[in-house]
Design a protein around this motif. Structure first.
Motif, PDB file in Angstrom:
ATOM      1  N   PHE A 104       0.818  -1.229   0.000  1.00 18.84           N
ATOM      2  CA  PHE A 104       0.000   0.000   0.000  1.00 18.84           C
ATOM      3  C   PHE A 104       0.849   1.274   0.000  1.00 18.84           C
ATOM      4  CE2 PHE A 104      -2.011   3.124   2.918  1.00 18.84           C
ATOM      5  CZ  PHE A 104      -2.853   3.694   1.997  1.00 18.84           C
ATOM      6  N   LEU A 157       2.418   1.383   6.782  1.00 18.69           N
ATOM      7  CA  LEU A 157       1.026   1.701   6.459  1.00 18.69           C
ATOM      8  C   LEU A 157       0.730   3.164   6.758  1.00 18.69           C
ATOM      9  CD1 LEU A 157      -0.908  -1.448   7.637  1.00 18.69           C
ATOM     10  CD2 LEU A 157      -0.917  -0.468   5.364  1.00 18.69           C
ATOM     11  N   ALA A 158       1.273   3.644   7.881  1.00 20.85           N
ATOM     12  CA  ALA A 158       1.079   5.052   8.222  1.00 20.85           C
ATOM     13  C   ALA A 158       1.707   5.941   7.158  1.00 20.85           C
ATOM     14  CB  ALA A 158       1.681   5.344   9.593  1.00 20.85           C
ATOM     15  N   SER A 159       2.882   5.531   6.653  1.00 21.31           N
ATOM     16  CA  SER A 159       3.511   6.311   5.591  1.00 21.31           C
ATOM     17  C   SER A 159       2.612   6.339   4.363  1.00 21.31           C
ATOM     18  CB  SER A 159       4.851   5.703   5.196  1.00 21.31           C
ATOM     19  OG  SER A 159       5.643   5.503   6.323  1.00 21.31           O
ATOM     20  N   PHE A 169      -0.522   6.236   4.338  1.00 23.26           N
ATOM     21  CA  PHE A 169      -1.601   7.181   4.636  1.00 23.26           C
ATOM     22  C   PHE A 169      -1.124   8.618   4.421  1.00 23.26           C
ATOM     23  CE2 PHE A 169      -4.300   9.282   8.052  1.00 23.26           C
ATOM     24  CZ  PHE A 169      -5.365   9.440   7.189  1.00 23.26           C
ATOM     25  N   GLN A 220       5.316  -2.947   9.880  1.00 20.93           N
ATOM     26  CA  GLN A 220       4.043  -2.909   9.173  1.00 20.93           C
ATOM     27  C   GLN A 220       3.267  -1.623   9.458  1.00 20.93           C
ATOM     28  OE1 GLN A 220       1.442  -6.106  10.113  1.00 20.93           O
ATOM     29  NE2 GLN A 220      -0.264  -5.192   9.049  1.00 20.93           N
ATOM     30  N   ALA A 221       3.108  -1.306  10.740  1.00 22.35           N
ATOM     31  CA  ALA A 221       2.296  -0.142  11.096  1.00 22.35           C
ATOM     32  C   ALA A 221       2.930   1.138  10.577  1.00 22.35           C
ATOM     33  CB  ALA A 221       2.118  -0.072  12.604  1.00 22.35           C
ATOM     34  N   PHE A 222       4.262   1.222  10.690  1.00 21.32           N
ATOM     35  CA  PHE A 222       4.918   2.453  10.242  1.00 21.32           C
ATOM     36  C   PHE A 222       4.735   2.636   8.740  1.00 21.32           C
ATOM     37  CE2 PHE A 222       8.714   4.593   8.559  1.00 21.32           C
ATOM     38  CZ  PHE A 222       8.422   5.847   9.052  1.00 21.32           C
TER      39      PHE A 222
END
Lengths: 303, 289
Positions: A66, A117-119, A121, A113-115
């Protein structure tokens, strides 16, 4: 995401005309071709993922597609490059930083993963013109697949499968019993890195069809189903490919006739198969228990 | 947008609400996350966070309150995962299969919602996925803070037996610790905090809040209680850092700023060499602080 423009085609139960109708649209033909390639490649890679219990890593690598796509669009490249760059990069990061304890590895994977995905966004927030917002990338679209994309998919898929065929035997050995394999001189760590890179490439491929959040379904569910059904490696590998293929094509057909996302159909069909396989296994276990001395049922390959 | 007229960000009600809810959520996530990491159940947390998305979308599609769907789905799924796994520790292939289907279901509900119901709130899906902490109303902020405080309190209450059950399950069971019940209870708490945190950082990103502070705390210290406190403290600081940064740079979504802070702290702990390369915490005994 939806197929509203084609004027609501209806299912006539005459399979021949139905398929002729459906395949009179070039985008549907491309979608079916791409779906077939993606199903085969992700089922084979996913079979090893399930065997190696690397489901979480696989999910992380697929989620990373993503930000890859969003970042590439932001910089003005085609999303395809973003998919491949970031999926393979994330696979390498996970491979490089492995080797802590079990819990450290999972914390690390989760943070990566979270970082990312936040990027992703952040990128979509910065780039407002993105087709339909993040939802298309996350949940996939199959309407815009071009013939050249299918060619790229096929080439990458063939390379992934060829490398897997080369390392298949030692990888199987290293997955089933890493310690013994290491003792016999199999390069367990190197194999693990190569496998993660293959995982990244296969994920980047599949992301374009099912969306980044659902690739994972094509990788894990068919392979898990096959490994519930049979303990024999070659047979379950073939079954996984068959199941992924069936789920993708049935899903495409369903998505053609009903205005709901492809990812929903593919995951639901695959998951229904998984539940059936689990049901069959528990039924056999119950029957096996009533008949004393019956042969042990096919459990999972690796307990 | 508002950066020009800022004297103090806290004078703005929206920021105050975000600050209040965010702090409580960070404490809960830091505490729950420590145990998730220690029990190697981060993947479960990941799955719960995705389930939160589907729950919220289902609630919206059927015209119910979004939060109802969040809580019902995550807690139900947490208990299901507990049942599926031996000793309330689910197998990762099972989790993977279940939650990828759940995500597909989420895609279905979001389509159902956007095609049938929403004319005004078309971006609900995106804000569930990525959070909207600056959009929290004052009543929701208070509820969020209370729920999160409750979760935090419960985790602290069961911390001792849970640590025991986590580090040495067999001995704990022999000593009469209800290992299975604790496993269930903990998963339910994880579900509640996942639902709660979704409103702040979004279902896709809350994993970072669960994993990063705890991962950092475990790298810094081997002592369980110190690490637990450190994990909560780091989560709060990262939340604050994210909120203020995002306030100062309006183009940056708060969720991203929070994740960036969390990741930076976790990455920094990799620079610290631990003094003695002892065997890992797995062999340590919970001897108190």
């Amino acid at each position: 995401m939806l197929l509203a423009e084609t004027g609501a085609p209806t299912w006539s139960w005459n399979l021949l005309t139905d398929f002729q109708d459906m395949w009179s649209y070039p985008f549907m033909v491309n979608a079916f071709r791409a779906g077939a390639v993606v199903a085969v490649v992700s089922a084979v890679v996913g079979w090893f993922v399930v065997l190696r219990r690397q489901t979480f890593a696989a999910h992380t690598v697929s989620a990373v597609a993503f930000p890859g796509a969003a970042g590439a669009l932001l910089l003005g490249f085609s999303a395809v490059y973003g998919y491949f760059t970031l999926c393979v990069a994330a696979a390498l990061v996970i491979a490089a930083l492995r080797g802590g304890g079990e819990h450290e590895e999972s914390a690390l994977t989760g943070t990566v993963q979270a970082f990312l995905l936040a990027s992703g966004f952040l990128f979509t927030a910065l780039y407002r013109g993105l087709l339909e917002g993040p939802q298309t990338i996350l949940f996939g679209t199959f309407l815009g697949i071009t013939s050249s994309q299918v060619t790229v998919l096929t080439v990458v898929g063939a390379v992934v499968l060829a490398v897997l065929a080369l390392i298949g035997r030692p990888l199987l050995f290293a997955s089933v019993d890493p310690q013994v394999a290491g003792g016999r001189g199999v390069p367990v760590r190197a194999l693990s890195v190569v496998f993660l890179v293959l995982l990244g490439a296969a994920t980047a491929e599949a992301s374009q069809i099912t969306g980044t959040l659902l690739v994972f379904a094509l990788m894990v569910i068919p392979a898990a189903t096959a490994q519930v059904l049979t303990a024999r490696p070659a047979l379950s590998l073939a079954l996984a490919v068959l199941l992924a293929f069936a789920a993708t094509w049935l899903g495409l057909t369903a998505a053609y006739y009903w205005p709901y996302p492809l990812g929903f159909f593919v995951t639901t069909i695959a998951f229904a198969g998984y539940l059936l396989a689990l049901g069959r296994r528990s039924l056999r276990e119950v029957l096996g228990r009533t008949r004393a001395g019956a042969a042990p049922t096919a459990k999972e390959v690796i307990a | 947008m508002t950066v020009l007229l800022a004297t103090s960000p806290l004078s703005h009600p929206f920021f105050l609400h975000a600050f209040l809810a965010g702090t409580a959520i960070a404490v809960a996530c830091g505490l729950v996350g420590y145990f998730l990491v220690l029990r190697a159940q981060v993947f479960t947390g990941d799955a719960l966070s995705h389930v939160a998305f589907t729950g919220a979308m289902a609630a919206l599609a059927f015209g119910a309150d979004l939060r109802l769907g969040l809580f019902a789905a995550t807690v139900a799924m947490a208990l299901l995962f507990g049942t599926l796994g031996r000793k309330a520790r689910p197998d990762d292939v099972v989790i993977g299969s279940v939650f990828s289907w759940i995500l597909g279901l989420g895609a279905f509900f979001i389509t159902l919602y956007t095609t049938s119901r929403s004319t005004t709130n078309g971006t609900a899906g995106v804000s569930v996925l990525f959070g909207s902490i600056f959009g929290i109303a004052s009543s929701s902020a208070v509820v969020a803070a209370l729920v999160a405080a409750g979760v935090g309190l419960l985790v602290v209450l069961i911390a001792r037996p849970l640590l025991f059950a986590t580090l040495d399950e067999a001995v704990a069971a022999a000593r009469g610790v209800p290992v299975r019940l604790l496993g269930y209870g903990f998963l339910a708490l994880a579900g509640i905090s996942a639902a709660e945190a979704t409103q702040a950082v979004g279902s896709l990103l809350l994993l970072g809040l669960l994993a990063a502070p705890a991962g950092a705390a475990i790298r810094v210290t081997d002592r369980p209680y110190r690490a637990l406190a450190l994990s909560a403290g780091l989560a709060v600081l990262e939340m604050w850092a994210g909120l203020f940064t995002s306030y100062a740079v309006p183009k940056m979504p708060p969720s991203f700023a929070i994740m960036a802070a969390a990741t930076a702290v976790y990455a920094a702990t990799f620079l610290i060499r631990r003094p003695v390369p002892r065997p890992r915490t797995r062999t340590a005994v919970p001897t108190g602080t």
